[in-house]
Write a protein that holds these residues in place. Structure first.
Motif, short mmCIF file in Angstrom:
data_model
loop_
_atom_site.label_atom_id
_atom_site.label_comp_id
_atom_site.label_asym_id
_atom_site.label_seq_id
_atom_site.Cartn_x
_atom_site.Cartn_y
_atom_site.Cartn_z
N ILE A 32 0.83 -1.21 0.00
CA ILE A 32 0.00 0.00 0.00
C ILE A 32 0.86 1.26 0.00
CG2 ILE A 32 -1.77 1.28 1.27
CD1 ILE A 32 -2.90 -1.18 0.06
N ARG A 33 1.91 1.32 0.82
CA ARG A 33 2.87 2.43 0.87
C ARG A 33 2.21 3.80 0.93
NH1 ARG A 33 7.41 0.07 -3.22
NH2 ARG A 33 7.34 -1.93 -2.23
N GLY A 34 1.39 4.01 1.90
CA GLY A 34 0.75 5.32 2.03
C GLY A 34 -0.34 5.55 1.00
N TRP A 35 -0.79 4.51 0.39
CA TRP A 35 -1.88 4.55 -0.58
C TRP A 35 -1.57 5.41 -1.79
CZ3 TRP A 35 -4.88 0.90 -1.12
CH2 TRP A 35 -6.03 1.01 -1.91
N HIS A 36 -0.56 4.99 -2.53
CA HIS A 36 -0.15 5.70 -3.73
C HIS A 36 -0.70 5.07 -4.99
CE1 HIS A 36 3.24 8.27 -2.04
NE2 HIS A 36 2.61 7.74 -1.03
N HIS A 37 -1.72 4.25 -4.88
CA HIS A 37 -2.33 3.67 -6.08
C HIS A 37 -3.01 4.81 -6.82
CE1 HIS A 37 -1.85 -0.58 -4.96
NE2 HIS A 37 -1.88 -0.08 -3.75
N THR A 38 -2.53 5.09 -8.01
CA THR A 38 -3.08 6.22 -8.73
C THR A 38 -4.23 5.83 -9.64
OG1 THR A 38 -1.37 5.95 -10.41
CG2 THR A 38 -0.96 7.54 -8.66
N TYR A 39 -4.20 4.63 -10.17
CA TYR A 39 -5.27 4.16 -11.03
C TYR A 39 -5.65 2.76 -10.59
CZ TYR A 39 -3.67 7.90 -14.05
OH TYR A 39 -3.30 9.10 -14.54
N CYS A 40 -6.78 2.63 -9.95
CA CYS A 40 -7.20 1.30 -9.53
C CYS A 40 -8.69 1.15 -9.78
CB CYS A 40 -6.86 1.03 -8.08
SG CYS A 40 -7.42 2.26 -6.92
N ALA A 41 -9.10 -0.06 -10.11
CA ALA A 41 -10.51 -0.33 -10.29
C ALA A 41 -11.09 -0.67 -8.92
CB ALA A 41 -10.70 -1.51 -11.24
N TYR A 42 -12.25 -0.13 -8.60
CA TYR A 42 -12.83 -0.41 -7.30
C TYR A 42 -14.34 -0.55 -7.41
CZ TYR A 42 -14.29 4.44 -7.18
OH TYR A 42 -14.88 5.64 -7.49
N ALA A 43 -14.91 -1.23 -6.44
CA ALA A 43 -16.37 -1.37 -6.38
C ALA A 43 -16.76 -1.47 -4.92
CB ALA A 43 -16.82 -2.61 -7.14
N LYS A 44 -17.89 -0.86 -4.55
CA LYS A 44 -18.36 -0.91 -3.17
C LYS A 44 -19.40 -2.01 -3.04
CE LYS A 44 -20.42 1.95 0.45
NZ LYS A 44 -21.60 1.18 0.79
N ASN A 45 -19.27 -2.82 -2.00
CA ASN A 45 -20.23 -3.89 -1.71
C ASN A 45 -20.51 -3.88 -0.22
OD1 ASN A 45 -21.81 -6.25 -2.11
ND2 ASN A 45 -20.09 -7.49 -1.41
N ASN A 46 -21.71 -3.54 0.16
CA ASN A 46 -22.10 -3.47 1.58
C ASN A 46 -21.15 -2.54 2.35
OD1 ASN A 46 -24.33 -5.15 1.17
ND2 ASN A 46 -23.04 -6.95 1.36
N ASN A 47 -20.41 -3.06 3.30
CA ASN A 47 -19.54 -2.23 4.12
C ASN A 47 -18.09 -2.25 3.66
OD1 ASN A 47 -21.57 -1.36 5.90
ND2 ASN A 47 -21.50 -3.34 6.93
N TYR A 48 -17.84 -2.69 2.43
CA TYR A 48 -16.48 -2.82 1.94
C TYR A 48 -16.30 -2.11 0.61
CZ TYR A 48 -16.40 -6.57 5.37
OH TYR A 48 -16.50 -7.28 6.52
N VAL A 49 -15.11 -1.63 0.39
CA VAL A 49 -14.70 -1.13 -0.91
C VAL A 49 -13.58 -2.04 -1.37
CG1 VAL A 49 -13.68 0.78 -2.20
CG2 VAL A 49 -15.32 1.25 -0.38
N TYR A 50 -13.69 -2.58 -2.58
CA TYR A 50 -12.68 -3.48 -3.13
C TYR A 50 -11.79 -2.71 -4.10
CZ TYR A 50 -15.23 -7.35 -1.12
OH TYR A 50 -15.83 -8.21 -0.23
N ILE A 51 -10.49 -2.94 -3.99
CA ILE A 51 -9.51 -2.28 -4.85
C ILE A 51 -8.75 -3.37 -5.59
CG2 ILE A 51 -7.48 -0.79 -4.95
CD1 ILE A 51 -9.52 -0.47 -1.91
N PHE A 52 -8.69 -3.24 -6.91
CA PHE A 52 -8.05 -4.25 -7.75
C PHE A 52 -6.88 -3.62 -8.50
CE2 PHE A 52 -12.51 -5.21 -7.25
CZ PHE A 52 -12.50 -6.54 -6.87
N GLY A 53 -5.67 -4.09 -8.21
CA GLY A 53 -4.50 -3.60 -8.92
C GLY A 53 -4.25 -2.12 -8.66
N GLY A 54 -3.60 -1.49 -9.61
CA GLY A 54 -3.28 -0.07 -9.50
C GLY A 54 -1.84 0.18 -9.88
N GLU A 55 -1.40 1.38 -9.69
CA GLU A 55 -0.02 1.73 -9.98
C GLU A 55 0.40 2.88 -9.08
OE1 GLU A 55 0.28 4.62 -13.66
OE2 GLU A 55 -1.12 2.99 -14.12
#
Length: 112
Positions: A3-26
């Motif tokens: 995660i490194r301070g959350w530097h994912h600049t482009y990631c695909a995400y979707a919210k489901n109930n109480n969670y947000v899912y993050i897939f890949g990134g850069e």
């Protein structure tokens, strides 16, 4: 920690109930090299906690995540790190948010 301070600049995400899912990134590392991520993460909104839950078949970024309103999240397209179409993600992946697993690594090809 990827995660490194959350530097994912482009990631695909979707919210489901109480969670947000993050897939890949850069992100850019300390040497300013672009780094592509293959991690799958789940953010617990209520507890404000990030959880690593798996990996994509390849590191990728800039895809689209679409939740079907039930339990599946469809991951469409993306970038594998190159600038031309030969390095684009050419398939659709299916993720099951009820089990936190990829159901099928390829259900369709985007560029037949």
């Amino acid at each position: 920690n990827v995660i490194r301070g959350w530097h994912h600049t482009y990631c695909a995400y979707a919210k489901n109930n109480n969670y947000v899912y993050i897939f890949g990134g850069e992100y850019y590392n300390a040497s300013f090299d672009r780094v592509y991520v293959n991690g799958i993460f789940k953010y617990d909104i209520a507890n404000q906690q990030m959880i690593s839950i798996g990996s994509l078949p390849t590191p990728q970024s800039r895809g689209i995540a679409v939740h079907d309103g039930r339990k599946h999240i469809y991951l469409v397209g993306g970038d594998l790190g190159g600038g031309d179409v030969s390095e684009k993600v050419e398939h659709i992946l299916v993720f099951d948010a009820s089990t936190d697993e990829l159901v099928n690594e390829t259900i369709a090809t985007l560029f037949p």
